[in-house]
Design a protein around this motif. Structure first.
Motif, PDB file in Angstrom:
ATOM      1  N   ASP A 196       0.838  -1.196   0.000  1.00 11.49           N
ATOM      2  CA  ASP A 196       0.000   0.000   0.000  1.00 11.49           C
ATOM      3  C   ASP A 196       0.874   1.248   0.000  1.00 11.49           C
ATOM      4  O   ASP A 196       2.100   1.177  -0.190  1.00 11.49           O
ATOM      5  N   PHE A 197       0.254   2.400   0.198  1.00  9.04           N
ATOM      6  CA  PHE A 197       1.000   3.658   0.158  1.00  9.04           C
ATOM      7  C   PHE A 197       2.105   3.697   1.203  1.00  9.04           C
ATOM      8  O   PHE A 197       3.195   4.208   0.948  1.00  9.04           O
ATOM      9  N   GLY A 198       1.832   3.175   2.386  1.00  9.20           N
ATOM     10  CA  GLY A 198       2.861   3.182   3.434  1.00  9.20           C
ATOM     11  C   GLY A 198       4.096   2.419   3.017  1.00  9.20           C
ATOM     12  O   GLY A 198       5.227   2.883   3.210  1.00  9.20           O
ATOM     13  N   ASP A 199       3.914   1.236   2.440  1.00 14.95           N
ATOM     14  CA  ASP A 199       5.058   0.445   1.979  1.00 14.95           C
ATOM     15  C   ASP A 199       5.850   1.195   0.920  1.00 14.95           C
ATOM     16  O   ASP A 199       7.088   1.236   0.952  1.00 14.95           O
ATOM     17  N   MET A 200       5.139   1.770  -0.050  1.00 14.63           N
ATOM     18  CA  MET A 200       5.822   2.473  -1.141  1.00 14.63           C
ATOM     19  C   MET A 200       6.565   3.704  -0.640  1.00 14.63           C
ATOM     20  O   MET A 200       7.673   4.006  -1.090  1.00 14.63           O
TER      21      MET A 200
END
Length: 889
Positions: A196-200
């Protein structure tokens, strides 16, 4: 999860395309063409049992037939085949998969949700990472990966773009191509079943190929992970976001003032501000912002001076500045005198600084030099309109020369065409932001101001407990528990007042009365005029049903008021249960401001606070600022300053300034109250009266809900500073010293600490010779996320750093890396041992499975300490001279 295996999406050694096809314009065919033409120089292996080759490349019938295990797999087969394929790929050691296929959790069918669960379960044992499903894919220019079904590929650049929507990725590709803009990576996340955005954000923050990160967000799934990752990334490079779906529908459905005012989009705004993310509203703005921030002119505020040769365009710039909520700088008499000395008598004698239409290069230079050191502005916008009597090119050259030695932010807008293009190229070469219109230039300046404000907010790490007072939490807990045991949803006014007393929130004297006769008796006991309010669990806004009477003087008037109120309320709300009356002391503060302090819980980001102008017309006035909990005084001050009422609160004409510190303190104490009590899901203080003498809560409501044990802190999107970890540490032979978690304010102390390290100690800790701490490294050491990381700092009696121990965990908490550093003149005194023991104890409390650290072989003292503490020691594979120390917890 974590950033583990994300590198396989961007730098794979080999790629398998599952579902490669020959049918023109099919997803499998476009995927194959893009992969094979993207410039990737590793093996690309199409998989399809129906074809012997695709685009002239040998095709394999199934996963087990692949000659090598692919690092990255791209899956575009029917949804019911995906879980089995993921299991096969995981068994082969594949690290990452892009699932293009739709038909999973985005559908309303349970079968789709089950397929997604099965897919994730197949990937989990091997820690395979999945982008998608239902996505366009990934494009990465450094490695030549075009694992997407987009039409064409991007130019190379240093900007990463991450979106949920595949259509937005293709739109940005097309839009950027026409403007010659390039990218490092473009990622379509799709349904975000895993990545998700956090990982990216975590990955791209440390990506050397990316200088700025752009986000197109429709929704956030894991708010704390997102906030942690965004705050970490925004400290090292610009993060700019477009948030789609700015609907106020949810806000109109809210029951309370706070909910009705807030709205979903406004909470996202508050989250972005707290995370240091700059928000944009369209593609043109997002790329303008990237260009402006890449030139990095520094600003410290939003006061803009405008230098122009045309009054009309200056007025347009002022209008734009007002629209973007910036401040037109007020020129001091000294600045005006400096300009008088170099400009013709007919100049405007104010801001905008109109230097008259015949201004040549010399006059532009003179004006800019006159205000170069003026303290009354944060930035300068230089405008030029084409005229026949003066050269725009000369004015541009003069502007470039005049600002070379200045540290002040200068932006330009040269209007027209012809030689204007050469002027713009000149500004770009000099790293001076330049724009086609004054409006865009003002927007660029406000990007800088908002970005600087965001960076300041990032430095603030509020404590879980306020530092200037200690609440009576035990009594407050008893009040809340008692109310919940009685089944109260909206806390009664008496308990609200008691709860506020526990948290030092000033409120009016009040009492409950059941009958009109008791109202009269209470009014007589108070001995001053009173306010009478109806008490009913079914009536939220009392004034709407005639349930409030003001300034009632004496017991007879109080009885009559109560009896008349019962009649009005019975007519307006006949089904409402009436519990009696609330009698309050009438507060007489005729020149006080009516404010609102509120709190509600957003379903994504958890508790947030609202501040603004209060009173009965609060929704109509709609003057508000939002912030995520927790707050400290600095964040509260920033919040208040973002409202229109703030200018009045500072005082004007014959109105004395309100006690702003008291206003800020109420916000901080309400913040702590909602951090301490997850049972509180809605809170309104309206009005909170504020004048020069202080503040007082006149009317307040609190809504409760039962929660599970251990819910404290869990609903917060930002983990507070863990003040409870502060303590006195005894170092045998040296004495007792103060040890606490690191804070951003420690940056200066860390710089002094580093200066007292020997070159050998620096090399042993950082594995390279450093003469000073680079700014980005200093930020990483002092601005940490307490939800993932920890750093304990030991201070001597003079508050100088004696030693530091860092602890950085994977987001999944399986492992954490540690590092310890002791001031060179204090080595050999047991400080390193004390810090290591503190890290081990914290790791156990944190729930991490293993801690590890890398140590140079020659660091005999550290290796000996690790051995004594029971750590396993082994050479680090592929890294000569480095030993890995690990300890199972």
């Amino acid at each position: 999860m974590s950033i583990r295996n994300l590198d396989a999406f961007f730098h794979p050694k080999s790629i398998a395309l599952i579902g490669a096809r020959k049918v023109p314009h099919s997803v499998g065919a476009v995927m194959a063409a893009n992969l094979l033409s993207g410039g990737f120089n590793g093996p690309i292996m199409p998989v399809n049992p129906r074809h012997r080759s695709v685009n002239g490349v040998l095709t394999y019938p199934d996963v087990k037939s692949l000659p090598v295990s692919p690092d990255l797999a791209v899956v575009c087969t029917p949804p019911d085949t995906v879980p089995g394929l993921i299991a096969e790929l995981a068994a082969r050691g594949t690290k990452a998969a892009i699932v293009v296929t739709a038909g999973f959790s985005e559908s309303t069918e349970e079968a789709g949700h089950k397929l997604e669960r099965d897919m994730l379960a197949a990937a989990r044992p091997s820690l395979m990472r999945i982008v998608g499903p239902n996505c366009l894919g990934i494009l990465s220019t450094p490695s030549g990966v075009n694992a997407s079904f987009a039409q064409g590929g991007p130019r190379k650049g240093k900007v990463a773009f991450v979106a949920q929507s595949g259509a937005m990725v293709t739109t940005v590709l097309d839009w950027a191509a026409a403007r010659g803009l390039g990218f490092s990576h473009l990622v379509s996340l799709g349904d975000m079943a895993d990545v998700d955005f956090g990982d990216m954000l975590d990955y791209l923050a440390n990506d050397p190929d990316t200088d700025a990160i752009l986000l197109y967000i429709e929704a956030i799934t894991h708010s704390r992970k997102f906030m942690s990752a965004a705050r970490s990334a925004a400290r090292v490079k610009p993060v700019i976001a477009i948030k789609a779906g700015r609907s106020e529908t949810a806000a109109r459905a809210a029951a309370s003032h706070t909910g009705a005012l807030a709205g979903v989009d406004a909470v996202y705004d508050a989250a972005f501000q707290r995370a240091g993310i700059l928000r944009a509203y369209d593609l043109d703005e997002i790329f303008d912002a990237v260009e402006t921030l890449s030139m990095r002119p520094r600003v410290t505020g939003d006061r803009l001076a405008i230098v122009t040769n045309g009054g009309g365009v200056g007025v347009l710039a002022v209008d734009a500045l007002s629209d973007y909520k910036g401040t037109l700088a007020e020129l001091t008499p000294k600045t005006i005198a400096s300009l008088n000395a170099v400009l013709p008598p007919t100049w405007s004698h104010g801001n905008p600084i109109d230097i008259i239409g015949d201004a040549g290069g010399d006059r532009y230079a003179a004006a800019l030099n006159a205000i170069a050191d003026a303290p009354d502005m944060d930035g300068v916008l230089v405008l030029h309109c084409p005229v026949a009597v003066a050269s725009g090119l000369e004015a541009a050259k003069a502007t470039v020369d005049a600002v070379k030695a200045s540290e002040r932010a200068v932006l330009t807008s040269w209007l027209g065409s012809g030689e204007v293009e050469e002027c713009r190229r000149m500004f770009q070469a000099a790293h001076i932001p330049t724009y086609e219109t004054p409006e865009k230039a003002v927007r660029g300046f406000m990007h800088l101001a908002r970005y600087a404000r965001g960076q300041n907010v990032l430095m603030e790490v509020p404590a879980s407990a306020a530092e200037d007072f200690v609440p009576n939490e035990a009594r407050a807990r008893a009040i809340v528990n008692e109310a919940l045991a009685e089944g109260q949803i909206w806390l009664d006014a008496i308990r609200v007042a008691q709860l506020f007393e526990c948290y030092a929130i000033p409120s009016v004297r009040l009492a409950k009365a059941v009958t009109p006769a008791e109202v009269a008796k209470t009014a007589q006991e108070f001995g001053v005029p009173v306010v009478i309010k109806i008490l009913s669990p079914d009536i939220t806004h009392k004034s709407d049903v005639g349930g409030v009477d003001l300034d009632i003087d004496g017991p007879d008037a109080a009885r009559a008021s109560a009896e008349a109120m019962l009649a009005r309320v019975a007519k307006a709300a006949p089904k409402a249960k009436i519990d009696g009356f609330l009698v309050q002391e009438m507060v007489r503060r005729p020149r006080a401001y009516e404010l609102i302090v509120g709190m509600a819980v957003d379903r994504v980001f958890g508790p947030f606070l609202l501040f603004g102008q209060g009173g009965v017309a609060v929704e109509v006035i709609a003057d508000k600022a939002l912030a995520l909990a927790p707050l400290n005084m600095a964040l509260a001050k920033d919040m208040v300053s973002r409202t229109r009422i703030y200018r009045q609160l500072k005082g004007y004409r014959d109105r004395a300034p309100a006690a702003l510190d008291d206003v800020n303190a109420v916000l901080v104490r309400v913040s702590q109250l909602i951090c301490d009590f997850p049972e509180i899901i809605d809170l309104d203080i309206n009005p909170l009266l504020a004048d020069a003498n202080g503040v007082i809560a006149v009317d307040a409501r609190i809504k409760l809900v039962k929660v599970e044990a251990g819910a404290r802190d869990k609903r917060l999107a930002i983990k507070p500073y863990p003040k409870e970890l502060e303590h006195r540490e005894t170092v045998p032979g040296l004495g007792e010293f103060f040890l606490r978690p690191v804070r951003p304010q420690d940056a200066a102390g860390f710089t002094r600490f580093f200066a007292r390290l020997s070159p050998d100690d620096v090399r042993l800790r950082f594995f390279s010779p450093l003469r000073s701490l680079p700014a980005n490294l200093l930020a990483r050491l002092t601005q940490i996320d307490y939800d993932r990381d920890m750093a304990f700092v030991l201070f001597d009696a003079e508050d100088e750093v004696m030693g530091v121990a860092h602890f950085a965990a994977d987001p999944d908490k399986q492992r954490a890396e540690y590092a310890v550093l002791v001031r060179s003149d204090l080595k050999g005194n047991g400080i390193g041992r004390a810090l290591m023991q503190r890290i081990i104890a914290y790791g156990k409390r944190f729930g991490v499975g293993e801690i590890f650290g890398d140590v140079l072989e020659e660091n005999v003292m550290m290796i000996s300490l690790c051995r004594e503490l029971g750590c396993a020691l082994a050479p680090l594979p592929g890294a000569a001279g480095i030993v890995r120390s690990s300890l199972k917890l």
